[in-house]
Each structure stands twice: as structure tokens, then as C-alpha cells.
Design a protein around this motif. Sequence first.
Motif: not given
Length: 532
Positions: A105-111
Motif C-alpha cells: 500500500l505504501r508503494y502504490l501510494a508513492d507510485f
Amino acid sequence: MTTGSGEHIHRYLIIGAGPGGLQISYFLQRAGADYLTLEREAEPGGFFRHYPRHRRLISLNKVHTGEKDPEIALRWDWNSLLNDAPGLLFPRYSQEYFPSPEDLLRYLADFQREHELNVRFSTAVDRVEKVDGVFVVHTAGEVFRAECLIMATGWGGPNIPDIPGIELAVGYEDMSTAPEDFTDKRVLIIGKGNSAFETAQAILGHAAVVHLASPRPVRFAWTSKHPGDVRGQYGALLDSYWFKTLHGVLECQIDRLWREGDRFKAEITYTLAEGEQALLEYDTVLRCTGFTMSTALFDDSCRPELAPNGRIPAIGPDFQSTNVDGLYFAGTLMQGRDFKGASSAFIDGFRYNLRTLARLLDERYGQVPLDHRLLPVDADQLTATMLERVNYSSALWTQFEYLCDVYVVDQATGRIRHYADLPEDYAVDRFAEHPLYFTLTLRWGRGDYGDVFAIQRHPTPDRAHESAFLHPVVRAWNHREMVAEQHLLEDLLAVWRHPVRHVQPLRAFLTSRLTPPAEAPDSAQPHIPEPS
């Protein structure tokens, strides 16, 4: 564009900002396309805020590979989205081999944020219709119109089997994840997929009895080669079964469920015991039978047909709905063409599908020809090109037996056109007018080995077609008919460069298909063989 009436008009409209929606948004944005993505939640990746329930992904995150090339490293990175930012790779977010969904979830938000993707959050879609060839998407108080609609909504809800009394079972989506809640309980888990085994493993040390039940035997990933089948990390329950600890895996049809007092009764018919029936008693019944797509958003003007299993959309080779023109699917909903085969159900597979889909959309709606490179009709160079691809491409590795490279012998120009990463069935449809073209894929051997950990191998090039491990396969096509096939010998490290085992057999095969016939030695045209 927003009209005076408040309607929003775009060429592409994407519904859903999970991994699939973000990936296709990235590729459309990179192409300079007019697109908008609508997401009902306030952040991307809503599915992973609730699933998997016991908060451990089954998608591998192999951080340490000894490999310096990022393209090859992607073969073992199952969570990254494709992009050009070196910092936006999932191994920078977690070192865990089976990572937490919170990290994803952190990764997708940053992406989404770092690429400034055009996503409208907190915008739930109420209804989709098609009027005069245009998709009309209704939200609360707003209307969006688009030539092309891409559904990246993921699963719509639980798949509920047709069992009398199934409403008595607690669904995977609602069950307790506290193991102590099952202490000394007799538990029936309906289903034998990863969610069922995940649940069983979590309660194994607390429950008195755990039974997993479904009509068909367990499909293990190490046998099927499909990452969605039951994975090795869930083997503890199977150990418990064979070590006689009361837990069990039942091949049976559940005929009906009912409640008597504080207990549940299950009437079953065994599927591998000549119709033997039994009456079993449990304290708790859990339903872990997967998910299904919902078509509730669509009205009759554009409701997509479903695949035969009724759980995913029916799609053509180009990822488009089989019955609604201009309706495409992204993310896990793309798995209809390689169901239970390659990895289109998962990020590491559909990220490549979406790169290809973006190219196909650019061709259809932007009139941009499908990109390809030109090669001479030369067996040596074609051999080198093919081997370079299978030794380098992460797409062919991950999307085995599905995505392929295509090499079209163009008689009009005397050149070979090389197209990368197309679904093989799409390639056969697209290039069917050509009397000679090749497809290059990676394939497994046959699937009926008695013991997949004790396979007798024959490591000689003339028996490469018996290879069990993933290995390159080149097919020659005459219009729609496959006329010849060349397997290259498997290799432990997946390096296919050996001059005798790999280079010579491939060169000989290509030479035999490209060489002009003996009666016309001066011909500049390649020999186009008749179907064999």
C-alpha cells in the motif's frame, strides 16, 4: 475536457486505482494520452487494505538475487510496477520474502504520487452505459464520457458456492483473524485454495480439528506451475494430516449444511470413494472459496459477458471484452486468456500485459503503428536475437506460455519484423495472412510427472522437447497453422547460450525454415514451407 454542462470527456477512462489501474495509467500518461482514472477510495490499492486477511502476501519479493541488471532482477520481483524511476521498485519498500500488504500500500501510494498520475480519488462509480458508441460513466453528481473504458476494479466480492445452508458459513471476508477464537473448536473450511490454507495455518495450533473440503483435490503450485495454486509455505496442515493429528483434507461434495443447537452438521459425499456419504459435525464453518467479478455497474447496453467459470470477464486476445467494443480489462481481470496458466492474475504478470495493452490502444485510438524492429532474413542474426531475448526478458520469463516475441518474414520487403511481448493467440490472429512467421516463448515440460522433485532428465539437444523445466520454444507458423517447433534444452541457471546445446540447434532450425529451395539457389526470398 469539461463541457459547459459539467460533463467530463476523455479518450480513456479507467475505473479502479489498484496495481492494474495505476500501471495502465502510467503507460497512458507516458504516451501523452488523454485519460482519467476514477477510484472510489481515498488512496490506491483498496483491496490490500483488507486482504489477505492474515496480512502476508504470497507474491515473492526476492531482494537478493546477485543480479545487477534490473530487467533480469524483475523476474524475481513479483510486486513492482513497471516504470522508469529506479527508486520505485518494491524491494526498496520491504526486505521480506513474503511481504506485508501494508508495504504494498505504501508503494502504490508513492507510485501514484511520484508519477503524478491523473487519479480522482473518493469518486465511486454508480453506473456505466454506452450511448451512441460512447461510454457514459455516472458518479454522484458527475458524468464522464470516454471512447475507451478500461475496467481495473479487481474482484467485486466473494464467490459463494451453491450449497444449501451456505449462509451459515462465515465468509473469508468477515471471519475472525484471532487464532484464539478457534481454540478447541472443530472447524470446517470450505475451499482448498490459498485463502483456505492461509486460514487453516493461522488456527492450526488452536483448533481441535480443521477440515478443508472441496470436490477436487488440492492443486499445488509446484505441480501446476501456476502461482495462484496452493503454495509450499502452507504445507503445515498437510503434514498434520499425514501425521494423524486429526486435521484433514477432504475430497467431497458438501450436499447441505444445517444447524442443530450450537453445532453445525455437514452432509457430504466423497468424490474419490465411490460415492461414500458421511455426516460430520463442527463448531464453526468458514467459507474460503475465492472471489468473483461483479457486473452490477453495467446496464444492458454494455454488460460484458463472463468466462465459462462465471467469475471473470470473457476477453479476446487483445484484452477487450468479447461482446462490448471498446471495453478493456486491466489487472487481475485480464486472466481469462491464461486462466490457471501464466501470471496474468498477479502484478508480476499483468504489468507486462498492460504494457502491451497500452501499445495496442495507442495503435487503435492514436493511429500509432505497433512498434517493432527490422532484421535481415539471416539465420545467424535471428538466432542471436532470439537467444538474447530469452536470456534477458522478464516478460517472457514471467508470462511463460502466454506472451511471446513474433518474427514475421515479410516477403514484400525481404526483412523480418520483430514484435515483442504479444499474447501468442493475438499474434496468430494478427499475422494469419503471412505464410511464415515465428513465435518465441518460454515453456514448461509436460505436467504429468509422478514426482516433480524426481524427474528423469535427458540432457542432450535432440531430446530438448522432453525438458521439464522452463525452456525456450520456437514455433514456425504458416498462416494459422503451426508447422514446426524447436525446443531448446533446459538449463539450471536459465542461461541458454551453450554453442552445442542451444545455439547450433536453433540456428539449424531457423536455417531450415528460411533457406530458399534447392531449385532456386539465387532467390532472394526465404523459403515458405507448405504446412506439414
